[in-house]
Motif scaffolding. Sequence first.
Motif, PDB file in Angstrom:
ATOM      1  N   ILE B 151      -3.361   0.829  -9.097  1.00  0.00           N
ATOM      2  CA  ILE B 151      -3.651   2.189  -8.637  1.00  0.00           C
ATOM      3  C   ILE B 151      -3.500   2.185  -7.119  1.00  0.00           C
ATOM      4  N   LEU B 152      -2.484   2.866  -6.620  1.00  0.00           N
ATOM      5  CA  LEU B 152      -2.177   2.785  -5.192  1.00  0.00           C
ATOM      6  C   LEU B 152      -2.094   4.182  -4.595  1.00  0.00           C
ATOM      7  N   ASP B 153      -2.890   4.421  -3.562  1.00  0.00           N
ATOM      8  CA  ASP B 153      -2.893   5.730  -2.910  1.00  0.00           C
ATOM      9  C   ASP B 153      -2.035   5.653  -1.647  1.00  0.00           C
ATOM     10  N   GLU B 154      -0.934   6.335  -1.633  1.00  0.00           N
ATOM     11  CA  GLU B 154      -0.025   6.383  -0.490  1.00  0.00           C
ATOM     12  C   GLU B 154       0.308   4.984   0.054  1.00  0.00           C
ATOM     13  N   PRO B 155       0.799   4.094  -0.804  1.00  0.00           N
ATOM     14  CA  PRO B 155       0.982   2.707  -0.342  1.00  0.00           C
ATOM     15  C   PRO B 155       2.114   2.545   0.656  1.00  0.00           C
ATOM     16  N   ALA B 156       3.029   3.487   0.714  1.00  0.00           N
ATOM     17  CA  ALA B 156       4.188   3.314   1.595  1.00  0.00           C
ATOM     18  C   ALA B 156       3.911   3.794   3.015  1.00  0.00           C
ATOM     19  N   ASN B 157       2.747   4.436   3.225  1.00  0.00           N
ATOM     20  CA  ASN B 157       2.400   4.892   4.578  1.00  0.00           C
ATOM     21  C   ASN B 157       2.479   3.758   5.575  1.00  0.00           C
ATOM     22  N   GLY B 158       3.202   3.965   6.656  1.00  0.00           N
ATOM     23  CA  GLY B 158       3.207   2.971   7.725  1.00  0.00           C
ATOM     24  C   GLY B 158       4.166   1.820   7.511  1.00  0.00           C
TER      25      GLY B 158
END
Lengths: 275, 300
Positions: B151-158
């Motif tokens: 479960i990943l919330d906005e993992p690509a941020n940054g």
Amino acid sequence: MSTTAVTTRETSVPTRRVALEAAGPIRAIPLSRVVGVELRKMFDTRSGFWLMASIAITATLATVAVIVFAPDSDITYTSFAGAVGFPMSVILPVIAILAVTSEYSQRSGLTTFTLVPHRGRVITAKAIAVLTVAVFSMVLAMLIGVLGNIAGSAIAGVDTTWDSTATELLLIVLGNTLGMLVGFMLGVLIRNSAGAIVGYFVFSLVLPGLSELLAANASWYADRREWLDFNYAQGSLFGGSMTGEQWANLGVTSAVWLVLPLAIGLGTLMRSEVK
Amino acid sequence: MIAIESLTRKYGGLNAVDNVSFTAEPGRVTGFLGPNGAGKSTTMRILVGLTKATEGRTTILGRSYADLPNPGREVGVLLDASAQHAGRTGREILTIAQRTMGLPSSRVAAMLEQVSLTSSEADRRVRNYSLGMRQRLGIATALIGDPQVLILDEPANGLDPAGIRWMRDLLRGYANDGGTVLLSSHLLHEIEVIADDLVVIGRGRIVASGTKASLLQQAGTTVRASSGLADLEAALRSNGFDANPVPEGGLRTSADPELVGKLALAVGVALSELRTADGAGLEDMFLELTADTQREGAVA
């Protein structure tokens, strides 16, 4: 000759290969493991480490101060025990506060409460870790006091005086542990590092002064102060002995000032969002 | 497998999550898409017990999250890569997770290697990490227990472009191995290249869900021709389909590509391009579906 068993491979979604056979089957996390992790977390930052180290450092400084400044007649274990005990009464509550509030102020609680999705277990583990630190650090401080008493009496050329009874020392341990629990309570109730530390100093430094002022001006309060003022009732623990009535005072005031707010804090902590 | 049934979370009068139901299946990447404040993070926090649901229930691998005996071994969670004690080193944060889950200590080094954090980076304190490094550390924490569900919330941020590529390959491989992946984003492009299924949410409500292919179909067809577009447009309209000009000499229509081809043949228009609207179409659809939930108001 039978064919090799490759038939199921294409038919369905493969179940995830378990790379962690070494870790064994999945079992519930024992509380002892959570306590161990919580203890580790109290030491593994620079601030945490130095806060812990400051227990030994201030105990040593206080001991040296007694040797240097106290008159020869006061080179007794009671002097040393009192001197090493004072910094404890400030540092231990701060340690207890940060053990709880850093999960919120630093937001590490997002991971902590996800890995252990029962907040009661995490808080219980923290309480056990905090009490373990309290007992160990007080034993350490008292040992430093013992060394100070031996060294101090040798330097001053007086007989080494062991004038503290085990009961006195136990009462001091209990007094400091109660102080630490007040810190823990404020951490659970306020859940913000700065707020809880300020809260502790209001509780332990400002309230006694106000209580003193009120007692001097209102006789109805002065007559009942020992039943109302937690700090006052707690202070008798440092007097060396306790009467039955003093125990009763301590019980009543801790129920009101410690147990009740702790229960309220735990209630909100269990239900609140972790953000 | 993640199942969310009729989930509602109210804050006072506001329904942050409003009767949301969907499932994320094993072997697939489910993209959870919506503008900022649409309820994605609240839904994910409810999934792992950090926020209580007002109504409805969620299960992971058939059980409520709180009933998982050692959740880190079954569900890898990354909700906010910055939510770490700034004074701990990356290695220490992984060690805490490894110890909590009761894993062999060798897992820490193995995870650092998997997310490409060097040994010297791992010994730095997290306050000195870039957001991309925090995301890698967060992914390592999520993967350390070798869970079946992510479960990943906005993992690509940054993450930089190479990091985004790495993340995409990692999640693809993970789903291909039979894992369940639920990841959220407010960026459509990020999700459409990786997700198999899409759940689009706006103002707490699900506005569209299904496989990416089926949603792409709904997005319609793009057709281009150097001449005769007006004839084709008329033919489409007379057959009851939408047809709207798009820049650089083309049409977007709700008819499927095969039908557009037949109509073009019938009216004698030579096509230079014919395809499902995909990217741009999905974006238009996303903006349209969530238009009344966008902070900017209706998108022109």
